[in-house]
Scaffold this motif. Structure first.
Motif, PDB file in Angstrom:
ATOM      1  N   LEU A 252       0.951  -1.270  -0.127  1.00  0.00           N
ATOM      2  CA  LEU A 252       0.081  -0.166  -0.040  1.00  0.00           C
ATOM      3  C   LEU A 252       0.753   1.329  -0.040  1.00  0.00           C
ATOM      4  CD1 LEU A 252      -2.260  -1.397   2.753  1.00  0.00           C
ATOM      5  CD2 LEU A 252      -3.031  -1.188   0.122  1.00  0.00           C
ATOM      6  N   SER A 253       2.036   1.103  -0.115  1.00  0.00           N
ATOM      7  CA  SER A 253       3.029   2.260  -0.183  1.00  0.00           C
ATOM      8  C   SER A 253       2.824   3.431  -1.067  1.00  0.00           C
ATOM      9  CB  SER A 253       4.358   1.710  -0.154  1.00  0.00           C
ATOM     10  OG  SER A 253       4.757   1.308  -1.659  1.00  0.00           O
TER      11      SER A 253
ATOM     12  N   LEU B 203      -1.513   8.533   2.808  1.00  0.00           N
ATOM     13  CA  LEU B 203      -1.240   8.243   4.236  1.00  0.00           C
ATOM     14  C   LEU B 203      -2.462   8.084   4.916  1.00  0.00           C
ATOM     15  CD1 LEU B 203       1.536  10.692   5.078  1.00  0.00           C
ATOM     16  CD2 LEU B 203       1.535   8.080   4.935  1.00  0.00           C
ATOM     17  N   ASP B 204      -3.583   8.820   4.617  1.00  0.00           N
ATOM     18  CA  ASP B 204      -5.055   8.516   4.982  1.00  0.00           C
ATOM     19  C   ASP B 204      -5.340   6.891   4.956  1.00  0.00           C
ATOM     20  OD1 ASP B 204      -7.350   9.343   6.201  1.00  0.00           O
ATOM     21  OD2 ASP B 204      -8.541   9.143   4.356  1.00  0.00           O
ATOM     22  N   ILE B 205      -4.975   6.569   3.532  1.00  0.00           N
ATOM     23  CA  ILE B 205      -5.471   5.170   3.556  1.00  0.00           C
ATOM     24  C   ILE B 205      -4.501   4.072   4.353  1.00  0.00           C
ATOM     25  CG2 ILE B 205      -5.723   3.269   1.713  1.00  0.00           C
ATOM     26  CD1 ILE B 205      -6.769   5.296  -0.252  1.00  0.00           C
ATOM     27  N   GLN B 206      -3.423   4.516   4.155  1.00  0.00           N
ATOM     28  CA  GLN B 206      -2.381   3.528   5.060  1.00  0.00           C
ATOM     29  C   GLN B 206      -3.006   3.669   6.426  1.00  0.00           C
ATOM     30  OE1 GLN B 206       1.791   3.682   4.044  1.00  0.00           O
ATOM     31  NE2 GLN B 206       1.358   5.019   2.098  1.00  0.00           N
TER      32      GLN B 206
ATOM     33  N   MET C 149      -7.150  -1.221  10.976  1.00  0.00           N
ATOM     34  CA  MET C 149      -7.705  -2.533  10.771  1.00  0.00           C
ATOM     35  C   MET C 149      -6.470  -3.610  11.252  1.00  0.00           C
ATOM     36  SD  MET C 149     -10.240  -2.468   7.688  1.00  0.00           S
ATOM     37  CE  MET C 149      -9.132  -1.924   6.347  1.00  0.00           C
ATOM     38  N   ILE C 150      -5.417  -3.450  10.699  1.00  0.00           N
ATOM     39  CA  ILE C 150      -4.230  -4.485  11.180  1.00  0.00           C
ATOM     40  C   ILE C 150      -4.117  -4.360  12.956  1.00  0.00           C
ATOM     41  CG2 ILE C 150      -1.764  -4.849  11.369  1.00  0.00           C
ATOM     42  CD1 ILE C 150      -1.903  -3.716   8.386  1.00  0.00           C
TER      43      ILE C 150
ATOM     44  N   ARG D  26      -4.792  -5.455  -2.637  1.00  0.00           N
ATOM     45  CA  ARG D  26      -3.671  -5.059  -1.677  1.00  0.00           C
ATOM     46  C   ARG D  26      -3.912  -5.241  -0.167  1.00  0.00           C
ATOM     47  NH1 ARG D  26       0.616  -2.974  -4.719  1.00  0.00           N
ATOM     48  NH2 ARG D  26      -0.002  -2.546  -6.959  1.00  0.00           N
ATOM     49  N   ILE D  27      -5.088  -5.046   0.152  1.00  0.00           N
ATOM     50  CA  ILE D  27      -5.262  -5.233   1.657  1.00  0.00           C
ATOM     51  C   ILE D  27      -5.349  -6.570   1.638  1.00  0.00           C
ATOM     52  CG2 ILE D  27      -7.117  -4.917   3.390  1.00  0.00           C
ATOM     53  CD1 ILE D  27      -7.905  -2.103   2.097  1.00  0.00           C
ATOM     54  N   TYR D  28      -5.876  -7.310   0.869  1.00  0.00           N
ATOM     55  CA  TYR D  28      -5.928  -8.878   0.916  1.00  0.00           C
ATOM     56  C   TYR D  28      -4.542  -9.447   1.099  1.00  0.00           C
ATOM     57  CZ  TYR D  28      -6.055 -13.690  -0.662  1.00  0.00           C
ATOM     58  OH  TYR D  28      -6.080 -14.973  -0.582  1.00  0.00           O
ATOM     59  N   LEU D  29      -3.534  -8.846   0.060  1.00  0.00           N
ATOM     60  CA  LEU D  29      -2.234  -9.266   0.136  1.00  0.00           C
ATOM     61  C   LEU D  29      -1.412  -9.141   1.722  1.00  0.00           C
ATOM     62  CD1 LEU D  29      -1.104  -8.369  -3.381  1.00  0.00           C
ATOM     63  CD2 LEU D  29      -1.497 -10.762  -2.432  1.00  0.00           C
TER      64      LEU D  29
END
Length: 169
Positions: free
Chosen positions: A8-9, A13-16, A22-23, A155-158
């Protein structure tokens, strides 16, 4: 300091930060399973070929033919590849022959169809647009309207697979 989110790089930054939250709360799997609860039934190369050709014939009828379409267990996410589109040129006598192949990582044998479709759309788009530029992404969105959201969710799934393991067993 949390580990960087390598898949997700390129995102804001908001999405990250949202994904990192969630992590931290261990809610990645809940997020994904709520949006994508069911996996596809495209388990073998023959079914994959049929699936890819249906999409190709719907959106890219006049594009170059595909000589091979298959799942490939040598494609690893670690190498930054989820699928591969290869273009091989060979000289045969006085003619130059070319072949197009699509290979999809075996990770996608047990995922929601939307994720498989995103990878297929991405690789098919390379038949017309070799570079990841504006026209490439326009073609991807033409074939899958929510392409960018699906790519983010993939990418979230990965990230989920890397940190906590697969949720689609």
């Amino acid at each position: 300091m949390p580990a960087p989110l390598k898949y997700l790089s390129a995102y804001s930054l908001d999405i990250q930060h949202k994904v990192q939250a969630m992590i931290t709360t261990k809610k990645l799997s809940a997020y994904l399973l709520a949006k994508y609860p069911v996996t596809h039934q495209i388990y073998n190369d023959k079914a994959l070929r049929s699936y890819v050709m249906d999409i190709k014939n719907q959106y890219l009828k006049k594009s170059e033919p595909l000589s091979q379409i298959k799942y490939d267990d040598k494609i690893h996410v670690i190498n930054n590849a989820l699928g591969l589109h290869t273009y091989v040129s060979r000289v045969q006598g006085s003619k130059l022959k070319s072949k197009n192949e699509i290979r999809i990582g075996t990770l996608f044998k047990k995922t929601p169809e939307t994720f498989l479709q995103m990878i297929v759309v991405h690789e098919l788009a390379h038949l017309k647009e070799k570079e990841h530029k504006k026209n490439f992404y326009m073609l991807c969105r033409h074939m899958q309207a929510d392409y960018h959201q699906i790519e983010l969710d993939l990418r979230i799934y990965l990230t989920q697979v890397e940190l906590f393991g697969d949720i689609y067993n």
